[in-house]
Design a protein around this motif. Structure first.
Motif, PDB file in Angstrom:
ATOM      1  N   ASP A  11     -13.306 -34.126  14.782  1.00  0.00           N
ATOM      2  CA  ASP A  11     -12.088 -35.168  14.687  1.00  0.00           C
ATOM      3  C   ASP A  11     -12.659 -36.759  15.392  1.00  0.00           C
ATOM      4  OD1 ASP A  11     -10.431 -36.866  13.553  1.00  0.00           O
ATOM      5  OD2 ASP A  11      -8.602 -36.270  14.970  1.00  0.00           O
ATOM      6  N   LEU A  12     -14.333 -36.708  15.230  1.00  0.00           N
ATOM      7  CA  LEU A  12     -15.992 -36.940  15.811  1.00  0.00           C
ATOM      8  C   LEU A  12     -16.011 -38.200  15.377  1.00  0.00           C
ATOM      9  CD1 LEU A  12     -17.953 -36.283  17.999  1.00  0.00           C
ATOM     10  CD2 LEU A  12     -19.382 -36.265  16.045  1.00  0.00           C
ATOM     11  N   ALA A  13     -15.565 -39.523  15.694  1.00  0.00           N
ATOM     12  CA  ALA A  13     -15.773 -40.889  14.910  1.00  0.00           C
ATOM     13  C   ALA A  13     -16.669 -41.868  16.301  1.00  0.00           C
ATOM     14  CB  ALA A  13     -13.340 -41.827  15.681  1.00  0.00           C
ATOM     15  N   LYS A  14     -16.746 -43.007  15.414  1.00  0.00           N
ATOM     16  CA  LYS A  14     -17.836 -43.802  16.062  1.00  0.00           C
ATOM     17  C   LYS A  14     -17.972 -46.044  14.783  1.00  0.00           C
ATOM     18  CE  LYS A  14     -21.444 -45.205  18.480  1.00  0.00           C
ATOM     19  NZ  LYS A  14     -21.322 -45.740  20.210  1.00  0.00           N
ATOM     20  N   SER A  15     -17.682 -45.846  15.753  1.00  0.00           N
ATOM     21  CA  SER A  15     -17.819 -47.558  15.069  1.00  0.00           C
ATOM     22  C   SER A  15     -19.008 -48.485  16.267  1.00  0.00           C
ATOM     23  CB  SER A  15     -16.282 -48.378  15.434  1.00  0.00           C
ATOM     24  OG  SER A  15     -15.068 -47.570  14.717  1.00  0.00           O
ATOM     25  N   PHE A  16     -19.565 -49.653  14.872  1.00  0.00           N
ATOM     26  CA  PHE A  16     -20.623 -50.267  15.114  1.00  0.00           C
ATOM     27  C   PHE A  16     -19.564 -51.206  14.745  1.00  0.00           C
ATOM     28  CE2 PHE A  16     -23.462 -46.628  14.601  1.00  0.00           C
ATOM     29  CZ  PHE A  16     -24.036 -46.337  15.384  1.00  0.00           C
ATOM     30  N   LEU A  55     -28.487 -38.840  22.043  1.00  0.00           N
ATOM     31  CA  LEU A  55     -28.707 -40.374  22.117  1.00  0.00           C
ATOM     32  C   LEU A  55     -27.268 -41.482  21.810  1.00  0.00           C
ATOM     33  CD1 LEU A  55     -32.173 -39.965  19.801  1.00  0.00           C
ATOM     34  CD2 LEU A  55     -31.629 -40.079  22.533  1.00  0.00           C
ATOM     35  N   LEU A  56     -26.269 -41.535  21.624  1.00  0.00           N
ATOM     36  CA  LEU A  56     -25.185 -41.857  20.812  1.00  0.00           C
ATOM     37  C   LEU A  56     -24.196 -41.234  21.841  1.00  0.00           C
ATOM     38  CD1 LEU A  56     -25.538 -44.693  19.878  1.00  0.00           C
ATOM     39  CD2 LEU A  56     -24.883 -43.591  17.517  1.00  0.00           C
ATOM     40  N   THR A  57     -23.047 -41.895  21.777  1.00  0.00           N
ATOM     41  CA  THR A  57     -21.487 -41.424  22.514  1.00  0.00           C
ATOM     42  C   THR A  57     -20.607 -41.543  21.450  1.00  0.00           C
ATOM     43  OG1 THR A  57     -21.577 -43.396  24.333  1.00  0.00           O
ATOM     44  CG2 THR A  57     -22.173 -41.421  24.637  1.00  0.00           C
ATOM     45  N   ALA A  58     -20.018 -41.361  21.300  1.00  0.00           N
ATOM     46  CA  ALA A  58     -18.937 -41.165  20.091  1.00  0.00           C
ATOM     47  C   ALA A  58     -17.571 -41.655  21.046  1.00  0.00           C
ATOM     48  CB  ALA A  58     -17.867 -39.767  19.667  1.00  0.00           C
ATOM     49  N   ASP A  59     -17.002 -42.137  19.921  1.00  0.00           N
ATOM     50  CA  ASP A  59     -15.873 -42.853  20.630  1.00  0.00           C
ATOM     51  C   ASP A  59     -14.756 -42.207  21.230  1.00  0.00           C
ATOM     52  OD1 ASP A  59     -17.582 -45.170  20.203  1.00  0.00           O
ATOM     53  OD2 ASP A  59     -16.549 -45.780  17.976  1.00  0.00           O
ATOM     54  N   ALA A  60     -14.735 -41.014  19.853  1.00  0.00           N
ATOM     55  CA  ALA A  60     -13.913 -39.902  20.000  1.00  0.00           C
ATOM     56  C   ALA A  60     -13.894 -38.709  19.530  1.00  0.00           C
ATOM     57  CB  ALA A  60     -12.159 -40.434  19.451  1.00  0.00           C
ATOM     58  N   GLY A  61     -13.255 -37.941  19.763  1.00  0.00           N
ATOM     59  CA  GLY A  61     -13.687 -36.312  19.252  1.00  0.00           C
ATOM     60  C   GLY A  61     -14.194 -35.694  19.981  1.00  0.00           C
TER      61      GLY A  61
END
Ligand SMILES: Nc1ncnc2c1ncn2[C@@H]1O[C@H](COP(=O)(O)OP(=O)(O)OP(=O)(O)O)[C@@H](O)[C@H]1O
Ligand SMILES: [Mg+2]
Length: 303
Positions: A11-16, A55-61
């Motif tokens: 359930d990995l989520a990421k927004s810019f 290198l980047l953190t996810a928002d959720a999951g």
């Protein structure tokens, strides 16, 4: 803790900003396998790779690599994983040998083992002749091979390759494919991203097609192809009368404009012979086998 998968996301989520890039990505990559993330431009491949390599953190999951959570144990993840980015990252002023030796120093290898490892990698990636020449004089394919060699200096358990062959000519691409196959044979778990279906088909044990930031299909190349159904034979006729007669005889689906009848078939000589015995007036025939391209286009089609 479940260790069955070397790479796992849920359930990995990421927004810019307002742009959702990953919208619930689930991946499970078995130890020692080659896994391809296949998707069009902007699908979220590099974003996924950046999260997996801390290198980047996810928002959720969640995301785990070699049993370590990327958010809670980033140092452990970095120890297990090596990343080759989308663009070559070697120093052009140095030679291949110097680049590799520098990496060995950064990875805290002692002098003897470092020299041995560098020699091994130069040989494995076919860079013997060019090893003591400045990288600036290399072809794109040679730079890519060196790039791969660089990421293997410390014998990582997990290797992540972001579009390893983009921009390479067919010969260099094959060289990189051989290198990836060798990597897999040496026991590493490989996650690669690609826009080339042929590449995924050739290298990967499993493929996840991603679009719009989530997995839209997953399986082996054959499983994905099977989703589009079997092979068909297209029979072409001189006129509508012959076409209709053939349709009555063997069924299938007729395309009157093309004077063509499509019939499901395994494509074997035996099946084709039987078909031609049954149907008169066939002028020409053509086999149609769904390709991974068909699968990809049908899955990532914009409506
Ligand atoms: N740091 C960022 N800030 C804002 N938007 C970003 C950032 N990184 C990526 N994006 C956007 O997120 C989307 C997905 O990008 P990503 O690089 O993951 O795609 P990709 O699948 O690797 O594509 P490509 O095949 O072109 O390499 C794109 O629309 C991109 O513009
Ligand atoms: Mg990318």
């Amino acid at each position: 803790m479940c260790m069955a998968y070397t790479i796992e996301t849920g359930d990995l989520a990421k927004s810019f900003g307002k742009l959702p890039v990953l919208t619930g990505l689930d991946l499970a990559v078995e130890a020692g396998s080659v896994f391809a993330l296949l998707g069009p431009n902007g699908a979220g491949k590099t974003t996924t790779v950046r999260i997996l390599s801390t290198l980047l953190t996810a928002d959720a999951g969640f995301a785990r690599v070699a049993g370590h959570d990327v958010a809670r144990e980033p140092v452990k993840v970095r120890e297990a994983l090596s990343l080759t980015g989308q663009y070559a990252a070697v120093d052009e002023v140095l030679t291949a040998r110097e680049n590799l030796a520098l990496m060995a120093r950064l990875r805290h290898l002692c002098r003897g083992p470092a020299r041995r490892r560098v020699g091994e990698l130069i040989e494995r990636f076919g860079l013997q002749e060019a090893a003591d020449r400045r990288v600036a004089t290399y072809s794109g394919g040679m730079k890519r091979r060196l790039d791969l060699a660089m990421s293997l200096v410390s014998q990582p358990q997990v290797v992540v390759l972001d579009e390893p062959t983009t921009g390479l000519d067919p010969r260099s691409r094959r060289d990189v494919w051989d290198a990836v196959a060798e990597l897999a044979a040496s026991g590493a778990t490989v996650l690669l991203t690609t826009q080339y279906l042929e590449e995924a088909d050739r290298l990967a044990d499993r493929i996840a097609v991603i679009d719009g930031g989530r997995v839209v299909a997953e399986g082996s190349a054959d499983e994905l192809k099977a989703r589009l159904g079997d092979e068909t034979v297209e029979l072409f006729f001189a006129d509508t009368l012959a076409l209709e007669a053939a349709e009555r005889e063997v069924g299938g689906s007729a395309e009157p404009q093309r004077l063509c009848l499509r019939v499901a078939s395994d494509g074997s000589a035996e099946a084709i012979r039987r078909l031609l015995d049954q149907v008169g007036g066939v002028q020409r025939l053509q086999l149609h086998r769904p390709s991974l391209d068909d699968v990809f286009l049908s899955l990532t089609e914009r409506v």
